[in-house]
Design an enzyme around this catalytic site. Structure first.
Site, PDB file in Angstrom:
ATOM      1  N   SER A  50       5.461 -27.210  -9.279  1.00 29.05           N
ATOM      2  CA  SER A  50       4.191 -26.725  -9.815  1.00 29.05           C
ATOM      3  C   SER A  50       3.224 -26.473  -8.667  1.00 29.05           C
ATOM      4  CB  SER A  50       3.593 -27.753 -10.775  1.00 29.05           C
ATOM      5  OG  SER A  50       3.209 -28.926 -10.066  1.00 29.05           O
ATOM      6  N   ASP A  82       6.863 -23.216 -10.874  1.00 29.56           N
ATOM      7  CA  ASP A  82       6.567 -23.470 -12.288  1.00 29.56           C
ATOM      8  C   ASP A  82       5.092 -23.179 -12.565  1.00 29.56           C
ATOM      9  OD1 ASP A  82       7.008 -24.347 -14.906  1.00 29.56           O
ATOM     10  OD2 ASP A  82       6.545 -26.440 -14.417  1.00 29.56           O
ATOM     11  N   HIS A  83       4.826 -22.394 -13.593  1.00 29.78           N
ATOM     12  CA  HIS A  83       3.464 -22.069 -14.020  1.00 29.78           C
ATOM     13  C   HIS A  83       2.599 -21.530 -12.883  1.00 29.78           C
ATOM     14  CE1 HIS A  83       3.575 -23.281 -18.207  1.00 29.78           C
ATOM     15  NE2 HIS A  83       4.270 -24.346 -17.840  1.00 29.78           N
TER      16      HIS A  83
END
Length: 313
Positions: A50, A82-83
């Protein structure tokens, strides 16, 4: 073997009716715990980072640890953002050697989501080697790292949009919202988790052969919740996604299942138990080692009982 993107992974997973585990990493022990399980079971894996994990551990450290995992295991491993919250973050990760990125425009208007996703795809696909891109339609409730969505703001993916979105953006995979939720506290006490397999089926019908992603898919494993609670935690209301539902999704179009909260719980349970039983111990190799062993056990369980990816490397 170098790091790989997700294209071939997902093609095999779709055709084989299984999913690839995408496990969030923050430090060395988490990386090691995951890949030890994957090596033992000969499973491909996605190690994902992330934006906040990247800030915490630093890009170069995480990248080199994942490179070491590839060198040590010989497994097909993808390094995934991620994201990703912006084009700039995705670009930075692509330039820094990530083989896959997610651009999360789900909080934007539909047209804004299309525009930013297409921009990332055009940059990633022009990069050599080819970098795969995951987009997102619909919003999951819950809190985890950069993601914070109140339950009344969450919304299911509209199947009427998926074909248009994929066609216009050129994404390689798509995260959809069918009832999962970020974090350990996914549902209210007494609320029964339920995935919208009707939406998933309609997406499959509209995009045959196209890989779908499930976020917020930790099961919040009760043994680790109990251990955390026994040694001072407050996890009594934590409710996860039933694993039989996740296995059903993996047998359909879902080729990537994200797991983060279960790893955090396992690591925390191992550390808390060790320090409670041996309060005089100040050797981080011992208490972090117990946490790492828990992570290996969780990942082995996911591969065998949920993902179905054993012996698929």
């Amino acid at each position: 073997m170098p790091l790989v993107n997700t294209k071939e992974m997902f093609r095999k997973a779709y055709e084989g009716g299984y999913a690839i585990g995408a496990f969030n990493v923050n430090n060395m022990e988490i990386v090691q715990g995951i890949v030890d399980a994957c090596k033992e079971l000969n499973s491909p894996v996605i190690l994902q980072v992330s934006g906040s994990a990247r800030k915490y551990a630093h890009h170069a450290y995480l990248y080199k640890m994942v490179e070491a995992a590839v060198e040590e295991t010989g497994l097909p491993i993808a390094l995934h953002l991620d994201h990703g919250a912006s084009f700039e973050l995705c670009k930075d990760c692509i330039d820094g050697g990530f083989t896959s990125v997610m651009i999360d425009g789900s909080h934007l208007s539909y047209e804004e989501n299309v525009a930013v996703t297409k921009k990332v795809v055009e940059y990633a696909h022009a990069h050599q080697p080819y970098v795969t891109v995951e987009g997102e339609l619909g919003q999951l409730a819950g809190i985890e790292d950069e993601v914070s969505v109140e339950s009344d703001k969450a919304n299911y993916t509209d199947p009427d949009q998926v074909q248009d979105f994929v066609t216009r953006t050129g994404v390689d995979s798509l995260a959809i919202a069918i009832g999962t939720s970020h974090g350990a506290f996914k549902f209210k006490p007494g609320q029964k988790p339920q995935l919208r397999f009707d939406i998933l089926q309609e997406v499959m019908d509209r995009l045959p052969g196209f890989p779908i992603v499930l976020h917020g898919a930790s099961s919040v494993m009760p043994d680790y919740v109990a251990t955390v609670n026994r040694f001072g935690g407050k996890m009594a209301d934590a409710i996860g996604i039933p694993e039989d539902m996740l296995r059903q999704a993996a047998s359909m179009a879902v080729c990537k299942i994200n797991v983060d909260s279960d790893l955090r719980l396992a690591l925390t349970a191992g550390i808390r138990k060790h320090l409670a039983e041996k309060p005089e111990d100040f050797d981080p190799r011992k208490y972090l080692g117990d946490g790492r062993d828990n992570i290996t056990a969780v990942v082995k369980h996911k591969i065998e009982s949920v993902l179905g990816s054993a012996n698929k490397a």
